[in-house]
Design an enzyme around this catalytic site. Sequence first.
Site, PDB file in Angstrom:
ATOM      1  N   VAL A  32      11.942   2.473   3.036  1.00 50.81           N
ATOM      2  CA  VAL A  32      10.779   2.973   2.295  1.00 50.81           C
ATOM      3  C   VAL A  32      11.169   4.136   1.398  1.00 50.81           C
ATOM      4  O   VAL A  32      10.757   4.217   0.237  1.00 50.81           O
ATOM      5  CB  VAL A  32       9.652   3.378   3.268  1.00 50.81           C
ATOM      6  CG1 VAL A  32       8.476   3.963   2.496  1.00 50.81           C
ATOM      7  CG2 VAL A  32       9.208   2.182   4.095  1.00 50.81           C
ATOM      8  N   ALA A  51      -1.016  10.553 -13.512  1.00 52.46           N
ATOM      9  CA  ALA A  51      -1.181  11.743 -12.681  1.00 52.46           C
ATOM     10  C   ALA A  51      -1.416  13.004 -13.499  1.00 52.46           C
ATOM     11  O   ALA A  51      -1.987  13.969 -12.991  1.00 52.46           O
ATOM     12  CB  ALA A  51       0.058  11.932 -11.805  1.00 52.46           C
ATOM     13  N   GLU A 147      -1.806   5.737   2.855  1.00 55.52           N
ATOM     14  CA  GLU A 147      -2.108   4.353   2.487  1.00 55.52           C
ATOM     15  C   GLU A 147      -1.009   3.397   2.928  1.00 55.52           C
ATOM     16  O   GLU A 147      -1.271   2.295   3.416  1.00 55.52           O
ATOM     17  CB  GLU A 147      -2.294   4.245   0.972  1.00 55.52           C
ATOM     18  CG  GLU A 147      -2.776   2.900   0.497  1.00 55.52           C
ATOM     19  CD  GLU A 147      -4.229   2.642   0.849  1.00 55.52           C
ATOM     20  OE1 GLU A 147      -4.476   1.806   1.759  1.00 55.52           O
ATOM     21  OE2 GLU A 147      -5.116   3.255   0.233  1.00 55.52           O
ATOM     22  N   VAL A 150      -0.820   1.457   6.611  1.00 45.89           N
ATOM     23  CA  VAL A 150      -1.759   0.477   7.154  1.00 45.89           C
ATOM     24  C   VAL A 150      -1.468  -0.953   6.694  1.00 45.89           C
ATOM     25  O   VAL A 150      -1.264  -1.837   7.517  1.00 45.89           O
ATOM     26  CB  VAL A 150      -3.213   0.868   6.819  1.00 45.89           C
ATOM     27  CG1 VAL A 150      -4.199  -0.174   7.346  1.00 45.89           C
ATOM     28  CG2 VAL A 150      -3.531   2.236   7.415  1.00 45.89           C
ATOM     29  N   ILE A 154      -1.430  -3.145   0.015  1.00 47.16           N
ATOM     30  CA  ILE A 154      -2.880  -3.363  -0.108  1.00 47.16           C
ATOM     31  C   ILE A 154      -3.593  -2.008  -0.031  1.00 47.16           C
ATOM     32  O   ILE A 154      -3.480  -1.311   0.985  1.00 47.16           O
ATOM     33  CB  ILE A 154      -3.404  -4.272   1.006  1.00 47.16           C
ATOM     34  CG1 ILE A 154      -2.664  -5.616   1.010  1.00 47.16           C
ATOM     35  CG2 ILE A 154      -4.906  -4.481   0.862  1.00 47.16           C
ATOM     36  CD1 ILE A 154      -3.006  -6.492   2.194  1.00 47.16           C
ATOM     37  N   GLU A 208      12.673  -6.967  13.893  1.00 50.13           N
ATOM     38  CA  GLU A 208      13.754  -6.099  14.360  1.00 50.13           C
ATOM     39  C   GLU A 208      14.506  -6.776  15.500  1.00 50.13           C
ATOM     40  O   GLU A 208      14.025  -7.738  16.113  1.00 50.13           O
ATOM     41  CB  GLU A 208      13.172  -4.769  14.855  1.00 50.13           C
ATOM     42  CG  GLU A 208      12.367  -4.012  13.814  1.00 50.13           C
ATOM     43  CD  GLU A 208      13.225  -3.401  12.722  1.00 50.13           C
ATOM     44  OE1 GLU A 208      14.453  -3.277  12.932  1.00 50.13           O
ATOM     45  OE2 GLU A 208      12.667  -3.051  11.666  1.00 50.13           O
ATOM     46  N   ASP A 219       2.063  -2.611  16.777  1.00 50.22           N
ATOM     47  CA  ASP A 219       2.040  -2.195  15.377  1.00 50.22           C
ATOM     48  C   ASP A 219       0.670  -2.466  14.757  1.00 50.22           C
ATOM     49  O   ASP A 219       0.100  -1.602  14.072  1.00 50.22           O
ATOM     50  CB  ASP A 219       3.134  -2.941  14.613  1.00 50.22           C
ATOM     51  CG  ASP A 219       3.091  -2.677  13.123  1.00 50.22           C
ATOM     52  OD1 ASP A 219       3.603  -1.625  12.700  1.00 50.22           O
ATOM     53  OD2 ASP A 219       2.557  -3.515  12.377  1.00 50.22           O
ATOM     54  N   LYS A 223      -2.337   0.266  13.238  1.00 48.73           N
ATOM     55  CA  LYS A 223      -3.002   0.140  11.936  1.00 48.73           C
ATOM     56  C   LYS A 223      -4.506  -0.009  12.103  1.00 48.73           C
ATOM     57  O   LYS A 223      -5.293   0.577  11.345  1.00 48.73           O
ATOM     58  CB  LYS A 223      -2.418  -1.052  11.186  1.00 48.73           C
ATOM     59  CG  LYS A 223      -0.943  -0.891  10.851  1.00 48.73           C
ATOM     60  CD  LYS A 223      -0.346  -2.183  10.324  1.00 48.73           C
ATOM     61  CE  LYS A 223       1.133  -2.036  10.013  1.00 48.73           C
ATOM     62  NZ  LYS A 223       1.744  -3.315   9.582  1.00 48.73           N
ATOM     63  N   GLY A 320       8.166  -4.641   2.908  1.00 42.70           N
ATOM     64  CA  GLY A 320       9.005  -4.531   1.724  1.00 42.70           C
ATOM     65  C   GLY A 320       9.198  -3.104   1.289  1.00 42.70           C
ATOM     66  O   GLY A 320       8.316  -2.251   1.451  1.00 42.70           O
TER      67      GLY A 320
END
Length: 453
Positions: A32, A51, A147, A150, A154, A208, A219, A223, A320
Amino acid sequence: MYRDPVLSLQPLHGVPVAMRPLRVGMIGIGTVGSGTFRVLARNQAEIVGRAGRGIEVVMVAARNLPRAAGIVGDRVALTDDPMHVATHPDVDVLVEVAGGTGPARDWVLAAIAHGKHVVTANKALLAEHGAEIFAAARQHGVAVAYEGAVAVSIPIIKALREGLVANRIEWVAGIINGTTNFILSKMRDEGLDFAAALAEAQALGYAEADPAFDIEGIDAAHKLTLLAANAFGTPVRFADVQVEGITALQGVDVACAEQLGYRIKLLGIARRREEGVELRVQPALVPAAHLMAHVNGSMNAVMVKGDASGVTMYYGAGAGSEQTASAVIADLVDVTRLDGTQAAQRVPHLGFHAHAMNELPALPRAAVCTAHYLRVPVHAASQVEAVAALLAAQRLPVRQLVLAAERPEAGPQVLVLTGPATQGAIDLAVHALQANPAVAGAVTTLRVEALAS
């Protein structure tokens, strides 16, 4: 181990704070983190345009400093001490994408105590320590944005907190774990058993080496905890979620669900009732014609029922690097826009201001009322009537009772679809079935979700 390039950390003298880039300190530069750095660099012009300021990563904490240097170059300060990033005076906002709950909690709380906003994609951290973290953020007047924690790409948290703000949310339901959805898709499409589908998911990198958090439903429960808090204005309470994974799911049930016109999905469901709120993660039958039944592979989808909006649905990637980065950077843009505003003027962390949060009780498992699927193995096909008589004696609302398509390896199976019944009533009926001599083995039960009203 800490290198401090002068150019990247010196104040920009003569430049108003509101015009200089927002300075980001990042803990973690793995999947990430590297995606976030890459997308920030590639799309900086668009991000500045939205921004009103640039967003610049000025410091990164990583275990492997040479690898990190290969990703971020020589203009970003590197350290192997995450707390240094969390407390550094030249960092405006902390991005925590390292994962875990213990050390991550300490880093985030330290950043908050030093007046820094926080962006995280760490759902376990917020599900387990969210109450403490959000309270600290309110005390210090900073934002915590999440964001990416979760549903990856999306924007469901923004939808709940802003787009659907006029609604009394009645329920939220979602496929919110890409690994389990990939496994279930393989079991249905290719007839694989659970073990073979899991092995393929691991080989492709969807699961994993230790997949327990995904396949046991944990998991998804993390969420769901955050979705429910934003939907209903309840505290973050992971301990109240009823969690059932897919490890016990058999290929025969996937096939039998198809025979009945359904598909099996691992769903996270939060539903408001008069008596309280249901919080549950479980494999469930969804009508094959329903949009949710066609969310396949590693994709995610979330549906929300509001009293004014009706049912809305949100669909996107469930995993991803850059997909998660998309959400992390959206949070950074939000932080950039609110930087310098009064805390009372911001969107609350959980969609409701603290004084408006409510303590809806969590309903116990036995009180959850849905339709159900039962698969009853019998010694002979002629014993269908015995099963029907027993269920009638239990006063279970049976909508459909048929013999499963012949499967020599499984023996004769009676398939039952019920109308709405409490889990307590289903448990009593299953106990009675198991004691009946016509029943040849363990009775399987799954909930059935219409996801319509």
